[in-house]
Motif scaffolding. Structure first.
Motif, PDB file in Angstrom:
ATOM      1  N   GLY A   1       0.868  -1.135   0.131  1.00 12.99           N
ATOM      2  CA  GLY A   1      -0.141   0.039   0.161  1.00 12.99           C
ATOM      3  C   GLY A   1       0.923   1.308  -0.139  1.00 12.99           C
ATOM      4  O   GLY A   1       0.462   2.367  -0.718  1.00 12.99           O
ATOM      5  N   ASN A   2       2.132   1.149   0.749  1.00 13.53           N
ATOM      6  CA  ASN A   2       2.616   2.348   0.938  1.00 13.53           C
ATOM      7  C   ASN A   2       3.676   2.726  -0.594  1.00 13.53           C
ATOM      8  O   ASN A   2       3.447   3.740  -1.154  1.00 13.53           O
ATOM      9  N   ASN A   3       3.784   1.396  -1.160  1.00 14.81           N
ATOM     10  CA  ASN A   3       4.565   1.769  -2.524  1.00 14.81           C
ATOM     11  C   ASN A   3       3.646   2.323  -3.623  1.00 14.81           C
ATOM     12  O   ASN A   3       3.798   2.908  -4.416  1.00 14.81           O
ATOM     13  N   VAL A   4       2.468   1.480  -3.689  1.00  9.52           N
ATOM     14  CA  VAL A   4       1.382   1.934  -4.512  1.00  9.52           C
ATOM     15  C   VAL A   4       1.088   3.700  -4.247  1.00  9.52           C
ATOM     16  O   VAL A   4       0.976   4.572  -5.337  1.00  9.52           O
ATOM     17  N   MET A   5       0.797   4.089  -3.022  1.00  8.82           N
ATOM     18  CA  MET A   5       0.552   5.383  -2.868  1.00  8.82           C
ATOM     19  C   MET A   5       1.695   6.394  -3.044  1.00  8.82           C
ATOM     20  O   MET A   5       1.520   7.357  -4.019  1.00  8.82           O
ATOM     21  N   MET A   6       3.090   5.946  -2.948  1.00 11.01           N
ATOM     22  CA  MET A   6       4.078   6.852  -3.464  1.00 11.01           C
ATOM     23  C   MET A   6       4.344   6.647  -4.879  1.00 11.01           C
ATOM     24  O   MET A   6       4.595   7.948  -5.258  1.00 11.01           O
ATOM     25  N   ARG A   7       3.964   5.750  -5.465  1.00  6.33           N
ATOM     26  CA  ARG A   7       4.002   5.882  -7.127  1.00  6.33           C
ATOM     27  C   ARG A   7       2.995   6.678  -7.405  1.00  6.33           C
ATOM     28  O   ARG A   7       3.381   7.425  -8.313  1.00  6.33           O
ATOM     29  N   LEU A   8       1.742   6.872  -7.081  1.00  9.37           N
ATOM     30  CA  LEU A   8       0.902   7.773  -7.520  1.00  9.37           C
ATOM     31  C   LEU A   8       1.099   9.000  -7.129  1.00  9.37           C
ATOM     32  O   LEU A   8       1.001   9.817  -8.259  1.00  9.37           O
ATOM     33  N   MET A   9       1.716   9.351  -5.991  1.00 11.69           N
ATOM     34  CA  MET A   9       1.868  10.805  -5.585  1.00 11.69           C
ATOM     35  C   MET A   9       3.076  11.139  -6.680  1.00 11.69           C
ATOM     36  O   MET A   9       3.216  12.324  -6.993  1.00 11.69           O
ATOM     37  N   GLY A  10       4.149  10.211  -6.866  1.00 13.44           N
ATOM     38  CA  GLY A  10       5.136  10.547  -7.565  1.00 13.44           C
ATOM     39  C   GLY A  10       4.939  11.024  -9.226  1.00 13.44           C
ATOM     40  O   GLY A  10       5.243  12.112  -9.879  1.00 13.44           O
ATOM     41  N   LEU A  11       3.831  10.387  -9.698  1.00 14.37           N
ATOM     42  CA  LEU A  11       3.041  10.548 -10.943  1.00 14.37           C
ATOM     43  C   LEU A  11       2.568  11.823 -11.019  1.00 14.37           C
ATOM     44  O   LEU A  11       2.722  12.786 -12.015  1.00 14.37           O
ATOM     45  N   ILE A  12       1.665  12.334 -10.034  1.00 13.97           N
ATOM     46  CA  ILE A  12       1.146  13.450 -10.089  1.00 13.97           C
ATOM     47  C   ILE A  12       2.251  14.618  -9.873  1.00 13.97           C
ATOM     48  O   ILE A  12       2.110  15.815 -10.621  1.00 13.97           O
ATOM     49  N   LEU A  13       3.131  14.402  -8.886  1.00 13.83           N
ATOM     50  CA  LEU A  13       4.287  15.426  -8.947  1.00 13.83           C
ATOM     51  C   LEU A  13       5.120  15.568 -10.122  1.00 13.83           C
ATOM     52  O   LEU A  13       5.394  16.928 -10.567  1.00 13.83           O
ATOM     53  N   MET A  14       5.164  14.516 -10.888  1.00 12.21           N
ATOM     54  CA  MET A  14       6.112  14.740 -12.269  1.00 12.21           C
ATOM     55  C   MET A  14       5.262  15.761 -13.136  1.00 12.21           C
ATOM     56  O   MET A  14       6.011  16.412 -13.907  1.00 12.21           O
ATOM     57  N   VAL A  15       3.926  15.508 -13.165  1.00 12.83           N
ATOM     58  CA  VAL A  15       2.988  16.337 -14.141  1.00 12.83           C
ATOM     59  C   VAL A  15       3.304  17.733 -13.608  1.00 12.83           C
ATOM     60  O   VAL A  15       3.304  18.725 -14.393  1.00 12.83           O
ATOM     61  N   ILE A  16       3.093  18.125 -12.308  1.00  8.05           N
ATOM     62  CA  ILE A  16       3.168  19.471 -11.769  1.00  8.05           C
ATOM     63  C   ILE A  16       4.676  20.044 -12.034  1.00  8.05           C
ATOM     64  O   ILE A  16       4.726  21.301 -12.540  1.00  8.05           O
ATOM     65  N   ALA A  17       5.741  19.148 -12.128  1.00  9.77           N
ATOM     66  CA  ALA A  17       6.960  19.635 -12.486  1.00  9.77           C
ATOM     67  C   ALA A  17       7.108  19.932 -13.996  1.00  9.77           C
ATOM     68  O   ALA A  17       7.866  21.099 -14.114  1.00  9.77           O
ATOM     69  N   VAL A  18       6.558  19.185 -14.757  1.00 10.25           N
ATOM     70  CA  VAL A  18       6.490  19.584 -16.156  1.00 10.25           C
ATOM     71  C   VAL A  18       5.766  20.991 -16.248  1.00 10.25           C
ATOM     72  O   VAL A  18       6.333  21.828 -17.048  1.00 10.25           O
ATOM     73  N   GLU A  19       4.701  21.056 -15.623  1.00 11.15           N
ATOM     74  CA  GLU A  19       3.980  22.319 -15.978  1.00 11.15           C
ATOM     75  C   GLU A  19       4.843  23.618 -15.413  1.00 11.15           C
ATOM     76  O   GLU A  19       4.925  24.852 -15.959  1.00 11.15           O
ATOM     77  N   CYS A  20       5.367  23.410 -14.437  1.00 12.82           N
ATOM     78  CA  CYS A  20       6.398  24.273 -13.794  1.00 12.82           C
ATOM     79  C   CYS A  20       7.412  24.587 -14.788  1.00 12.82           C
ATOM     80  O   CYS A  20       7.789  25.822 -14.983  1.00 12.82           O
ATOM     81  N   PHE A  21       8.053  23.767 -15.160  1.00 11.68           N
ATOM     82  CA  PHE A  21       9.203  23.884 -16.116  1.00 11.68           C
ATOM     83  C   PHE A  21       8.940  24.701 -17.296  1.00 11.68           C
ATOM     84  O   PHE A  21       9.505  25.784 -17.989  1.00 11.68           O
ATOM     85  N   VAL A  22       7.768  24.369 -18.102  1.00  5.37           N
ATOM     86  CA  VAL A  22       7.139  24.833 -19.316  1.00  5.37           C
ATOM     87  C   VAL A  22       6.761  26.352 -18.991  1.00  5.37           C
ATOM     88  O   VAL A  22       7.257  27.423 -19.746  1.00  5.37           O
ATOM     89  N   GLY A  23       6.063  26.614 -17.776  1.00  9.74           N
ATOM     90  CA  GLY A  23       5.866  27.989 -17.279  1.00  9.74           C
ATOM     91  C   GLY A  23       7.236  28.921 -17.136  1.00  9.74           C
ATOM     92  O   GLY A  23       6.956  30.070 -17.346  1.00  9.74           O
ATOM     93  N   GLY A  24       8.404  28.290 -16.919  1.00  9.57           N
ATOM     94  CA  GLY A  24       9.497  29.309 -17.029  1.00  9.57           C
ATOM     95  C   GLY A  24      10.173  29.290 -18.132  1.00  9.57           C
ATOM     96  O   GLY A  24      10.764  30.219 -18.482  1.00  9.57           O
ATOM     97  N   VAL A  25      10.066  28.276 -19.021  1.00  8.67           N
ATOM     98  CA  VAL A  25      10.816  28.181 -20.320  1.00  8.67           C
ATOM     99  C   VAL A  25      10.046  29.200 -21.564  1.00  8.67           C
ATOM    100  O   VAL A  25      10.738  29.656 -22.014  1.00  8.67           O
ATOM    101  N   LYS A  26       8.738  28.996 -21.275  1.00  4.47           N
ATOM    102  CA  LYS A  26       7.968  29.794 -22.254  1.00  4.47           C
ATOM    103  C   LYS A  26       8.241  31.218 -22.426  1.00  4.47           C
ATOM    104  O   LYS A  26       8.432  31.656 -23.308  1.00  4.47           O
TER     105      LYS A  26
END
Length: 218
Positions: free
Chosen positions: A179-204
């Motif tokens: 359960g801990n591993n599943v929860m961690m992977r799910l939160m990691g995926l969400i965090l990577m999407v947020i990171a991409v949005e952050c990066f694009v917002g700076g580069v654009k």
């Protein structure tokens, strides 16, 4: 009337701060460091750690622009750097490798008598990713409602973190390792999407400025 950008901004604030403070991932380490203590001692340590982490994160969130001015850091540059930091954290979590404390058993034992500030408050509950995220979100806050959203999200997430960690003695056995591993992977995926949005917002904006400068020269 609620701004149409309010709900998406609120969602980003809540999900990013929850993921970066990572109370679920902190539970096993917290229990290990407080092993042998009774509930009152564990709760006292937790209250102080949550308070310290909240003050530090709010301080950096509000003083981020001052830091930019003093060190001559551009907002877009910080967004790009923050995107890389958050992306790395999310990638580690996606691979179930993320561990805020980075401590072995001997180090956990050495911190057992004084864990409130380090490593519990810093960097477990308030690490560089959370600080970078707070500064970035405050920079995006263009009105008082959005500023209140950032502050309210920080306070709410640390309240949730307190409740989760306080109940850690019951939650860890229920979730189990899978359960801990599943929860961690799910939160990691969400965090990577947020990171991409952050990066694009700076580069654009930088690319737009380069294109405008190129057209001006021509």
């Amino acid at each position: 009337m609620i701004d149409e950008q309010f709900l998406p901004f609120l969602f980003i604030c809540l999900t990013s701060f929850f993921t970066l403070t990572n109370p679920l991932g902190t539970m096993p380490v917290f229990l290990s460091m407080t092993k042998g203590m009774d509930n009152s001692q564990r709760n006292s340590i937790l209250k102080r750690a949550i308070f310290i982490a909240t003050v530090i994160l709010l301080g950096f969130t509000f003083c981020g622009q001052v830091i930019f001015t003093v060190f001559g850091i551009s907002t877009n540059g910080f967004r790009i750097a923050a995107g890389f930091i958050i992306l790395k954290i999310g990638f580690d979590m996606l691979n179930a490798e993320y561990n805020n404390s980075k401590m072995n058993e001997e180090e956990e034992q050495s911190y057992a008598n004084n864990i409130t500030v380090t490593p519990l408050a810093l960097p477990m509950l308030c690490g560089p990713g959370a600080i970078a995220n707070g500064i970035m979100l405050m920079d995006r806050a263009t009105n008082w409602m959005m500023i209140a959203t950032v502050v309210g999200s920080i306070l709410f997430i640390y309240l949730i973190a307190y409740l989760i960690l306080r109940a850690s003695t019951k939650l860890v056995p229920i979730l189990g390792e899978t359960g801990n591993n599943v929860m961690m992977r799910l939160m990691g995926l969400i965090l990577m999407v947020i990171a991409v949005e952050c990066f694009v917002g700076g580069v654009k904006p930088i690319l737009v400025e380069i294109i405008k400068s190129g057209n001006g020269i021509m």
